[in-house]
Design an enzyme around this catalytic site. Sequence first.
Site, PDB file in Angstrom:
ATOM      1  N   ASP A   1     -21.827  42.511  35.669  1.00 46.94           N
ATOM      2  CA  ASP A   1     -22.137  41.105  35.873  1.00 46.94           C
ATOM      3  C   ASP A   1     -21.266  40.291  34.926  1.00 46.94           C
ATOM      4  O   ASP A   1     -20.709  40.833  33.968  1.00 46.94           O
ATOM      5  CB  ASP A   1     -23.615  40.830  35.606  1.00 46.94           C
ATOM      6  CG  ASP A   1     -24.138  39.578  36.323  1.00 46.94           C
ATOM      7  OD1 ASP A   1     -23.312  38.843  36.921  1.00 46.94           O
ATOM      8  OD2 ASP A   1     -25.355  39.345  36.283  1.00 46.94           O
ATOM      9  N   ASP A   2     -21.153  38.998  35.203  1.00 49.98           N
ATOM     10  CA  ASP A   2     -20.329  38.162  34.329  1.00 49.98           C
ATOM     11  C   ASP A   2     -21.008  37.933  32.991  1.00 49.98           C
ATOM     12  O   ASP A   2     -20.370  37.976  31.947  1.00 49.98           O
ATOM     13  CB  ASP A   2     -19.961  36.837  35.000  1.00 49.98           C
ATOM     14  CG  ASP A   2     -21.155  35.996  35.433  1.00 49.98           C
ATOM     15  OD1 ASP A   2     -22.295  36.511  35.472  1.00 49.98           O
ATOM     16  OD2 ASP A   2     -20.944  34.810  35.760  1.00 49.98           O
TER      17      ASP A   2
ATOM     18  N   ASP B   1     -27.980  36.328  30.274  1.00 50.20           N
ATOM     19  CA  ASP B   1     -28.491  35.146  29.581  1.00 50.20           C
ATOM     20  C   ASP B   1     -29.878  35.465  29.024  1.00 50.20           C
ATOM     21  O   ASP B   1     -29.999  36.016  27.947  1.00 50.20           O
ATOM     22  CB  ASP B   1     -28.514  33.968  30.569  1.00 50.20           C
ATOM     23  CG  ASP B   1     -28.817  32.639  29.917  1.00 50.20           C
ATOM     24  OD1 ASP B   1     -29.496  32.603  28.877  1.00 50.20           O
ATOM     25  OD2 ASP B   1     -28.391  31.604  30.459  1.00 50.20           O
TER      26      ASP B   1
END
Length: 147
Positions: free
Chosen positions: A98-99, A102
């Site tokens: 995933d980028d 969070d």
Amino acid sequence: MDEKWQKSFPVSWDQFQRDARALAWRLNGAGPFQAIVAVTRGGLVPAAVVARELGIRVIETVCVASYDYEKQGEIQVLKEIGAAVAGAKGGEGVLIVDDLVDTGATAKVVREMLPKAHFATVYAKPAGRPLVDTFVTEVSQDTWIYL
């Protein structure tokens, strides 16, 4: 913009590609991986870079929605992981990309699908960091990353 996002971290496409390649270099000894699962949409680009760098040809996606513009909301799985990859011994030999991580809400849902997979992100925030195995850059929780 929400008051809690006081800091911004703009990332150019060139920088994102360099960071994704750095992620691949960090993952080089972590495999071998038979497949990659890209968490869409953010994980598509780094997954492609990592797949090319590591010579992985099987790429699957899982589509998870958690953001509506700038607000995080309820997690929705829009597309499950395909059976050929999901059925692989709980994710053993699978790399999830995933980028960023969070709060960790999306990562938690995907990790539950493939508990033995190796989870890698380009960027990590403190709240989600414990859910990933490999990342490149850590930023503070109150930073909004613009990709």
